[in-house]
Design a protein around this motif. Structure first.
Motif, PDB file in Angstrom:
ATOM      1  N   LEU A 109      22.100   8.353  31.852  1.00 22.43           N
ATOM      2  CA  LEU A 109      22.868   7.989  33.048  1.00 22.43           C
ATOM      3  C   LEU A 109      22.638   6.531  33.426  1.00 22.43           C
ATOM      4  N   LEU A 110      21.388   6.099  33.376  1.00 19.17           N
ATOM      5  CA  LEU A 110      21.065   4.713  33.714  1.00 19.17           C
ATOM      6  C   LEU A 110      21.697   3.754  32.700  1.00 19.17           C
ATOM      7  N   ALA A 111      21.588   4.071  31.421  1.00 13.08           N
ATOM      8  CA  ALA A 111      22.160   3.199  30.389  1.00 13.08           C
ATOM      9  C   ALA A 111      23.672   3.082  30.547  1.00 13.08           C
ATOM     10  N   GLY A 112      24.355   4.197  30.777  1.00 11.63           N
ATOM     11  CA  GLY A 112      25.811   4.161  30.970  1.00 11.63           C
ATOM     12  C   GLY A 112      26.182   3.357  32.204  1.00 11.63           C
ATOM     13  N   PHE A 113      25.445   3.547  33.265  1.00 10.34           N
ATOM     14  CA  PHE A 113      25.692   2.822  34.513  1.00 10.34           C
ATOM     15  C   PHE A 113      25.526   1.316  34.298  1.00 10.34           C
ATOM     16  N   VAL A 114      24.418   0.923  33.694  1.00 13.52           N
ATOM     17  CA  VAL A 114      24.137  -0.498  33.468  1.00 13.52           C
ATOM     18  C   VAL A 114      25.164  -1.108  32.514  1.00 13.52           C
ATOM     19  N   LEU A 115      25.488  -0.406  31.437  1.00 13.99           N
ATOM     20  CA  LEU A 115      26.496  -0.917  30.505  1.00 13.99           C
ATOM     21  C   LEU A 115      27.837  -1.135  31.205  1.00 13.99           C
ATOM     22  N   HIS A 116      28.243  -0.162  32.004  1.00 10.54           N
ATOM     23  CA  HIS A 116      29.516  -0.290  32.716  1.00 10.54           C
ATOM     24  C   HIS A 116      29.503  -1.499  33.636  1.00 10.54           C
ATOM     25  N   ARG A 117      28.423  -1.684  34.384  1.00  5.42           N
ATOM     26  CA  ARG A 117      28.346  -2.826  35.301  1.00  5.42           C
ATOM     27  C   ARG A 117      28.352  -4.153  34.536  1.00  5.42           C
ATOM     28  N   PHE A 119      29.733  -4.828  31.586  1.00  4.65           N
ATOM     29  CA  PHE A 119      31.077  -5.113  31.076  1.00  4.65           C
ATOM     30  C   PHE A 119      32.062  -5.388  32.207  1.00  4.65           C
ATOM     31  N   ASP A 120      31.914  -4.700  33.318  1.00  3.98           N
ATOM     32  CA  ASP A 120      32.821  -4.917  34.442  1.00  3.98           C
ATOM     33  C   ASP A 120      32.604  -6.302  35.061  1.00  3.98           C
ATOM     34  N   ILE A 121      31.372  -6.703  35.203  1.00  4.54           N
ATOM     35  CA  ILE A 121      31.057  -7.991  35.825  1.00  4.54           C
ATOM     36  C   ILE A 121      31.347  -9.161  34.881  1.00  4.54           C
ATOM     37  N   SER A 122      31.009  -9.002  33.598  1.00  3.53           N
ATOM     38  CA  SER A 122      31.152 -10.121  32.657  1.00  3.53           C
ATOM     39  C   SER A 122      32.602 -10.432  32.301  1.00  3.53           C
ATOM     40  N   LYS A 123      33.477  -9.433  32.426  1.00  7.36           N
ATOM     41  CA  LYS A 123      34.914  -9.632  32.161  1.00  7.36           C
ATOM     42  C   LYS A 123      35.180 -10.238  30.784  1.00  7.36           C
ATOM     43  N   ALA A 141      43.098  -1.633  35.341  1.00  7.07           N
ATOM     44  CA  ALA A 141      43.110  -1.849  33.887  1.00  7.07           C
ATOM     45  C   ALA A 141      41.858  -2.530  33.355  1.00  7.07           C
ATOM     46  N   ASP A 142      41.334  -3.527  34.055  1.00  8.90           N
ATOM     47  CA  ASP A 142      40.127  -4.186  33.547  1.00  8.90           C
ATOM     48  C   ASP A 142      38.938  -3.234  33.556  1.00  8.90           C
ATOM     49  N   ASP A 143      38.910  -2.326  34.505  1.00 14.84           N
ATOM     50  CA  ASP A 143      37.813  -1.347  34.547  1.00 14.84           C
ATOM     51  C   ASP A 143      37.978  -0.269  33.480  1.00 14.84           C
ATOM     52  N   TRP A 144      39.213   0.049  33.118  1.00  9.40           N
ATOM     53  CA  TRP A 144      39.417   0.975  31.991  1.00  9.40           C
ATOM     54  C   TRP A 144      38.802   0.395  30.732  1.00  9.40           C
ATOM     55  N   MET A 145      39.037  -0.902  30.511  1.00  6.87           N
ATOM     56  CA  MET A 145      38.496  -1.541  29.316  1.00  6.87           C
ATOM     57  C   MET A 145      36.975  -1.631  29.395  1.00  6.87           C
ATOM     58  N   ALA A 146      36.433  -1.899  30.583  1.00  4.03           N
ATOM     59  CA  ALA A 146      34.977  -1.889  30.760  1.00  4.03           C
ATOM     60  C   ALA A 146      34.431  -0.499  30.439  1.00  4.03           C
ATOM     61  N   GLY A 147      35.174   0.544  30.837  1.00  2.00           N
ATOM     62  CA  GLY A 147      34.785   1.914  30.520  1.00  2.00           C
ATOM     63  C   GLY A 147      34.801   2.181  29.025  1.00  2.00           C
ATOM     64  N   VAL A 148      35.805   1.666  28.336  1.00  2.00           N
ATOM     65  CA  VAL A 148      35.890   1.845  26.875  1.00  2.00           C
ATOM     66  C   VAL A 148      34.741   1.110  26.193  1.00  2.00           C
ATOM     67  N   TYR A 149      34.510  -0.154  26.573  1.00  2.00           N
ATOM     68  CA  TYR A 149      33.404  -0.922  25.982  1.00  2.00           C
ATOM     69  C   TYR A 149      32.065  -0.221  26.216  1.00  2.00           C
ATOM     70  N   SER A 150      31.854   0.257  27.441  1.00  2.00           N
ATOM     71  CA  SER A 150      30.575   0.896  27.746  1.00  2.00           C
ATOM     72  C   SER A 150      30.460   2.267  27.077  1.00  2.00           C
ATOM     73  N   CYS A 151      31.572   2.957  26.917  1.00  2.00           N
ATOM     74  CA  CYS A 151      31.564   4.246  26.213  1.00  2.00           C
ATOM     75  C   CYS A 151      31.150   4.057  24.750  1.00  2.00           C
TER      76      CYS A 151
END
Length: 164
Positions: A109-117, A119-123, A141-151
């Motif tokens: 959970l922590l790793a997924g959370f940190v990865l998402h943040r 990718f979302d912040i770095s754009k 849309a940018d958060d969908w891509m952050a979700g894909v990258y973090s997934c």
């Protein structure tokens, strides 16, 4: 217009929901605070059959387009930092295909959370271009891509054994 100037407008249902039950008005890191709502939501979705998980992820993310559009209109700004539905909904993408067992591990959970943040912040490209799309589509849309990258990153960490 800053988020603090928009506080009188926060009474509408779209603003209430799009701001993560007003958690997006946090004075400290509103996107991060709002993203926390995505963790229990992703955990709940992991308890469902795969077909239902896909349907719910799609529904949560697609409803975000008109929801964020309306909230941005009510807040009179294009993509206010207080709108966190995009972070909440896209966290479900981050944890897509993570097993129920792994979803019960705090390290995952922590790793997924940190990865998402991250990718979302770095754009990273093309996230930086996606947010230029109109209205709620650009917000989401940018958060969908952050979700894909973090997934993808989370799956690689799980498959490699780094997360145990």
């Amino acid at each position: 217009m800053s988020d603090k100037q928009t506080l009188p407008s926060r009474r509408g249902w779209a603003v209430w929901l799009a701001t993560g039950f007003w958690s997006g008005f946090s004075p400290f890191a509103p996107g991060t605070v709002g993203t926390l709502w995505g963790l229990p939501l992703a955990w709940l979705l992991a308890q469902t059959p795969l077909w239902l998980n896909v349907v719910l992820i799609l529904a949560l993310n697609l409803v975000g387009i008109p929801l964020c559009t309306r909230a941005c209109q009510q807040l009179q700004t294009k993509d206010p930092g207080c709108v966190v539905w995009d972070e909440i909904a896209s966290m479900t993408i981050t944890f897509f295909l993570v097993s129920q067992t792994d979803m019960n591990r705090w390290t995952v959970l922590l790793a997924g959370f940190v990865l998402h943040r991250i990718f979302d912040i770095s754009k990273l490209p093309p996230l930086n271009r996606l947010e230029r799309l109109p209205a709620g589509l650009g917000v989401m849309a940018d958060d969908w891509m952050a979700g894909v990258y973090s997934c993808v990153s989370l799956q690689l960490l799980l498959k490699s054994g780094i997360l145990g």
